[in-house]
Design an enzyme around this catalytic site. Structure first.
Site, short mmCIF file in Angstrom:
data_model
loop_
_atom_site.label_atom_id
_atom_site.label_comp_id
_atom_site.label_asym_id
_atom_site.label_seq_id
_atom_site.Cartn_x
_atom_site.Cartn_y
_atom_site.Cartn_z
N CYS A 45 -11.15 13.61 4.69
CA CYS A 45 -12.15 12.60 5.03
C CYS A 45 -12.13 12.37 6.54
O CYS A 45 -11.07 12.18 7.14
CB CYS A 45 -11.84 11.30 4.29
SG CYS A 45 -11.85 11.45 2.49
N CYS A 64 0.87 -1.18 0.00
CA CYS A 64 0.00 0.00 0.00
C CYS A 64 0.90 1.23 0.00
O CYS A 64 1.66 1.44 0.95
CB CYS A 64 -0.90 -0.01 1.22
SG CYS A 64 -2.03 1.40 1.32
N CYS A 110 -4.33 4.23 7.54
CA CYS A 110 -3.45 5.20 6.89
C CYS A 110 -3.27 6.46 7.72
O CYS A 110 -4.23 7.08 8.17
CB CYS A 110 -4.05 5.56 5.53
SG CYS A 110 -3.06 6.73 4.63
#
Length: 347
Positions: A116, A105, A337
């Site tokens: 977000c 990733c 993340c």
């Protein structure tokens, strides 16, 4: 600014070597040491004449590798690396292993401007976009640390890839041609930026010759109102306009679109949400990838129950929507993340 060699193709390295007064085979040697051997510095590439190596260093030529500053390994062997760039920024990359594959990733930016609510990266805003060599290095770093060849790449780390489209596509070219990772095993995820999807389709064809990587669009809600609640920047991109751009992308590239949907307990995971989502994407050549929320400290969102997850999936399946559930990995090491970077910055 230093000249970075990482990210250049074999042909580019040959031409560059010739421009430096060397024979073309020196470029091929560089290519082998950069990608097959993973050299971190020019001094390691001992097949090159020492005088030339010293001259390159004086001219500010560097391999372009990043420095590992922290590593965390979860019980399931998911490995997150915090890497430092040459200007002192930090980025995250994650190696996610199974018996059959190793998925990396990767991040496309330092931070992210999309804000977000469920994402730790967006809490710190955007510092800058990554350059091609900084993207490619993440894959090499995971390969080095895990001593295993990566098989799949997902641009789902820090940043919004479509705000850095050219560097992302250049990195895909490198990963495909120089590291041998097929485009069909590469996924680019976007939360949706107005006017970028049509541009991505054209730019991908111009840069890569063909666009065979998977485009994953993060919906996370079945309607515009709820989507704006979760993704503040979504107010500039109406739901139907986003879906229409996805249809255009499919028409230009011939590749189906994958829709990402993070399930947030009690917020967007009810059967009626699933039915509404099916109405939106039904009949569309697409696939829905469900993701159970990975908690972050800054928000009070809840991870959905197994029953809610399975119920949501059943509704989509009954409505004829292709759907899968992504397995959660690295939960014991804050694998969502941006969490590692924010924790290190805070300390």
């Amino acid at each position: 600014m230093s000249q970075m060699l990482l990210g250049r193709s074999a042909a580019e390295l040959e031409s560059w070597a010739v421009a430096q007064g060397q024979k073309p085979f020196r470029g091929r040697q560089l290519h082998d040491w950069l990608y097959a051997k993973g050299a971190r510095s020019l001094s390691e590439i001992t097949v090159l004449p020492k005088a030339w190596r010293e001259s390159l260093k004086e001219d500010g030529v560097e391999v372009g590798r990043l420095k590992e500053v922290h590593r965390s390994v979860a019980a399931d062997a998911t490995t997150k690396l915090l890497l430092s760039t040459d200007d002192g920024e930090t980025i995250e990359t994650v190696g996610i292993p199974t018996d059959q594959r190793l998925t990396v990733c990767v991040s496309s930016q330092v931070g992210c401007p999309m804000a977000c609510r469920f994402c730790a990266t967006g809490k710190g805003g955007l510092q800058r976009s990554l350059r091609t060599h900084e993207i490619v290095d993440q894959v090499l770093s995971v390969r080095e640390v895990m001593d295993r060849r990566p098989s799949h790449i997902v641009f789902m780390g820090m940043g919004e890839p479509l705000l850095n489209s050219q560097a992302v596509l250049d990195a895909i070219r490198c990963l495909n041609d120089d590291l041998g990772i097929g485009q069909r095993r590469i996924t680019v995820s976007t939360v949706g930026v107005p006017k970028t999807l049509p541009q991505l389709a054209e730019l991908a064809l111009a840069t890569l010759g063909r666009a065979q990587f998977t485009l994953a669009v993060s919906l996370h809600a079945p309607n515009q109102a709820l989507r704006e609640e979760l993704i503040p920047t979504a107010h500039a991109y109406p739901y139907e306009a986003l879906l229409e751009d996805c249809r255009h992308y499919l028409a230009v590239t011939g590749r189906r679109v994958s829709f990402e949907y993070i399930l947030l307990g009690g917020l967007n995971d009810a059967p009626e949400h699933a039915a509404e989502l099916a109405d939106r994407v039904g009949g569309f050549q697409s696939h829905v990838n469900l993701i159970a929320y990975n908690p972050i400290e800054e928000e009070e969102f809840q991870r959905p129950t197994r029953a809610r997850i399975e119920g949501f999936q059943r509704v989509l399946e009954r409505r004829g929507v292709a759907v899968s559930l992504r397995a959660s990995r690295g939960l014991d090491q804050n694998a969502a993340c941006g969490q590692l970077r924010r924790r290190r910055q805070g300390s």
